[in-house]
Design a protein around this motif. Structure first.
Motif, PDB file in Angstrom:
ATOM      1  N   THR A 178       7.288  14.421   6.267  1.00 23.07           N
ATOM      2  CA  THR A 178       6.757  13.668   5.128  1.00 23.07           C
ATOM      3  C   THR A 178       7.795  12.719   4.569  1.00 23.07           C
ATOM      4  O   THR A 178       7.497  11.559   4.233  1.00 23.07           O
ATOM      5  N   ARG A 179       9.047  13.168   4.468  1.00 19.04           N
ATOM      6  CA  ARG A 179      10.102  12.306   3.934  1.00 19.04           C
ATOM      7  C   ARG A 179      10.348  11.102   4.833  1.00 19.04           C
ATOM      8  O   ARG A 179      10.706  10.022   4.365  1.00 19.04           O
ATOM      9  N   ALA A 180      10.175  11.278   6.140  1.00 17.51           N
ATOM     10  CA  ALA A 180      10.409  10.173   7.069  1.00 17.51           C
ATOM     11  C   ALA A 180       9.500   8.996   6.771  1.00 17.51           C
ATOM     12  O   ALA A 180       9.897   7.840   6.894  1.00 17.51           O
ATOM     13  N   ALA A 181       8.256   9.292   6.385  1.00 20.13           N
ATOM     14  CA  ALA A 181       7.298   8.219   6.109  1.00 20.13           C
ATOM     15  C   ALA A 181       7.725   7.374   4.926  1.00 20.13           C
ATOM     16  O   ALA A 181       7.378   6.189   4.829  1.00 20.13           O
ATOM     17  N   GLU A 182       8.509   7.955   4.021  1.00 17.30           N
ATOM     18  CA  GLU A 182       8.971   7.204   2.851  1.00 17.30           C
ATOM     19  C   GLU A 182      10.088   6.237   3.201  1.00 17.30           C
ATOM     20  O   GLU A 182      10.284   5.224   2.527  1.00 17.30           O
TER      21      GLU A 182
ATOM     22  N   ALA B 176      -4.640  -2.277  16.872  1.00 17.03           N
ATOM     23  CA  ALA B 176      -4.302  -2.924  15.603  1.00 17.03           C
ATOM     24  C   ALA B 176      -3.716  -1.929  14.606  1.00 17.03           C
ATOM     25  O   ALA B 176      -2.821  -2.274  13.821  1.00 17.03           O
ATOM     26  N   LEU B 177      -4.192  -0.692  14.639  1.00 13.61           N
ATOM     27  CA  LEU B 177      -3.658   0.312  13.720  1.00 13.61           C
ATOM     28  C   LEU B 177      -2.189   0.620  13.999  1.00 13.61           C
ATOM     29  O   LEU B 177      -1.453   1.019  13.104  1.00 13.61           O
ATOM     30  N   GLY B 178      -1.769   0.436  15.232  1.00 12.73           N
ATOM     31  CA  GLY B 178      -0.380   0.685  15.575  1.00 12.73           C
ATOM     32  C   GLY B 178       0.579  -0.289  14.923  1.00 12.73           C
ATOM     33  O   GLY B 178       1.778   0.003  14.801  1.00 12.73           O
ATOM     34  N   TYR B 179       0.046  -1.424  14.489  1.00 15.25           N
ATOM     35  CA  TYR B 179       0.876  -2.443  13.846  1.00 15.25           C
ATOM     36  C   TYR B 179       0.890  -2.282  12.336  1.00 15.25           C
ATOM     37  O   TYR B 179       1.462  -3.101  11.623  1.00 15.25           O
ATOM     38  N   THR B 180       0.276  -1.223  11.849  1.00 18.90           N
ATOM     39  CA  THR B 180       0.259  -0.940  10.418  1.00 18.90           C
ATOM     40  C   THR B 180       1.074   0.314  10.135  1.00 18.90           C
ATOM     41  O   THR B 180       1.431   1.066  11.047  1.00 18.90           O
ATOM     42  N   ALA B 181       1.338   0.533   8.861  1.00 17.39           N
ATOM     43  CA  ALA B 181       2.083   1.723   8.446  1.00 17.39           C
ATOM     44  C   ALA B 181       1.203   2.956   8.359  1.00 17.39           C
ATOM     45  O   ALA B 181       1.668   4.017   7.927  1.00 17.39           O
ATOM     46  N   GLU B 182      -0.067   2.850   8.772  1.00 15.54           N
ATOM     47  CA  GLU B 182      -0.962   4.001   8.768  1.00 15.54           C
ATOM     48  C   GLU B 182      -0.510   5.064   9.763  1.00 15.54           C
ATOM     49  O   GLU B 182      -0.788   6.249   9.587  1.00 15.54           O
ATOM     50  N   PHE B 183       0.147   4.644  10.819  1.00 13.40           N
ATOM     51  CA  PHE B 183       0.642   5.566  11.838  1.00 13.40           C
ATOM     52  C   PHE B 183       2.156   5.378  11.960  1.00 13.40           C
ATOM     53  O   PHE B 183       2.681   4.273  11.740  1.00 13.40           O
ATOM     54  N   PRO B 184       2.887   6.428  12.350  1.00 18.84           N
ATOM     55  CA  PRO B 184       4.349   6.337  12.385  1.00 18.84           C
ATOM     56  C   PRO B 184       4.907   5.546  13.556  1.00 18.84           C
ATOM     57  O   PRO B 184       6.110   5.282  13.599  1.00 18.84           O
TER      58      PRO B 184
END
Length: 380
Positions: A29-33, A339-347
């Motif tokens: 979880t911290r990594a996403a921040e 396209a989702l891979g280019y967003t912050a929705e996924f790591p």
């Protein structure tokens, strides 16, 4: 235990499982921040779990693990947050000169505290004009009464400004290769100045900064290995450090592959999961092969190190293969996610940015090719 794990003992399995649970429960979880200073925020827990001294003997405060076990624990941590894995690898490399070259009195006095989590280590070798050519460093350590004064500037110091100690390489003579010495410098020494952290495209967790030494006095007891041995000490630490970077890269690539397989099983097009489309399935297969090949090279080098055999060439190969694989696998992971891979929705977009740093750290991959070729020339 994941199917790709082949550990030598139940104790090793328990330790790697501890690293995995810590990574999944406290780091993911911290990594996403992606906040700067991430390793310092978890430093206490890393010390409690023995994750800052994994490959060092128990009698000096380490965990007493073979290097191949340490690397697999590091891989688990890096799969959750590569920045923390990188920070541990740099800390481990910063401790190695003292652990390997220090006198019994030096080791007893300082190493246990360094491995406990009381303070991070910063590895001060590179300079702006001396990155891939460490023999070109210009920082000086002038002998003075009861010690030395260090003057110079070190670039790209991981944990710069956050470290508790710096392992510093500086000139004690003008001899290109035999004029460099190694010093253990407390981070609160008067005369140390730290520039603002470098603004990086990834790996925000461990800070990177330029550190200046302005006539920093240290006692002669903080000279490690004797005058003129610094380049040898530095290169030995880099050989082991390259295996640490390889482990970070393998963990990062495995995580990107896992995310991609999970997504490809769930995402459906034309009436079936996209993993069942041959074009996508073959891409994932190539990603899996790259990860497995990199892991094999890393473990081969580590096992040579554990047996006391020469491993410098194998370490360079492992670092080259693993970091190139991480860059390729994370890039393909973004493609799998569309396209989702280019967003912050996924790591995976963060992981692709993190992977780039690993092709540069501990010697660029072009330097690894030079190292490998040099070893081949000597063996011919």
């Amino acid at each position: 235990m994941p199917a790709h794990r082949l550990l030598p003992s139940a104790e090793a399995e328990a330790f790697v499982d501890r690293a995995r649970r810590f990574a999944q429960e406290e780091l993911r979880t911290r990594a996403a921040e992606e906040q700067p200073g991430g390793l310092r925020a978890v430093l206490g827990r890393l010390g409690e779990l023995g994750l800052l001294g994994m490959p060092y003997p128990r009698q000096v405060g380490g965990a007493g693990l073979p290097y191949e076990v340490y690397l697999q624990a590091l891989e688990e941590i890096s799969g959750a947050w590569a920045g923390v894995g990188l920070g541990i690898s740099v800390h481990t490399a910063s401790c190695q000169p003292l652990a390997t070259w220090g006198t019994p009195a030096q080791i007893e006095r300082w190493l246990g505290e360094m491995l406990s989590g009381a303070g991070l280590g910063g590895y001060c070798l590179s300079e702006v004009h001396a990155g891939s050519d460490p023999a070109a460093i210009r920082s000086r350590a002038h002998p003075v009464e009861d010690g030395y004064e260090i003057t110079g500037s070190k670039a790209w110091v991981t944990h710069g400004g956050e470290a508790g100690f710096y392992t510093v390489f500086a000139r004690t003579s003008d001899d290109r290769t035999r004029g460099i010495s190694c010093f253990l410098v407390p981070a609160d020494s008067p005369g140390i100045g730290v520039h603002p952290p470098d603004r990086k495209m990834g790996m925000a967790g461990p800070t990177t900064a330029t550190v200046d030494f302005d006539s920093v006095w240290i006692g002669s007891d903080r000279l490690v290995g004797g005058e003129g041995r610094g380049l040898q000490i530095a290169l030995e630490a880099l050989d082991s450090g390259r295996l640490g970077i390889a482990a970070v890269a393998v963990g990062l690539a495995q995580s990107a592959l896992d995310h991609s397989v999970s997504y490809a099983k769930d995402r459906r097009t034309f009436g079936k999961p996209i993993i069942e489309h041959q074009g996508l399935g073959f891409l994932l297969a190539d990603m899996a092969a790259a990860v497995a090949g990199a892991r094999g090279a890393m473990l081969d080098a580590a096992r040579r190190r554990d047996r006391g055999l020469p491993f410098a060439q194998q370490a360079a190969i492992a670092k080259l293969l693993a970091t190139d694989a991480a860059m390729r696998v994370t890039t393909d992971a973004v493609q799998v996610h569309g396209a989702l891979g280019y967003t912050a929705e996924f790591p995976v977009e963060r992981q692709m940015r993190e992977a780039k740093a690993l092709q540069i750290l501990e010697g660029t991959n072009q330097i690894q090719r030079m190292v490998i070729a040099r070893h081949l020339s000597r063996s011919a």
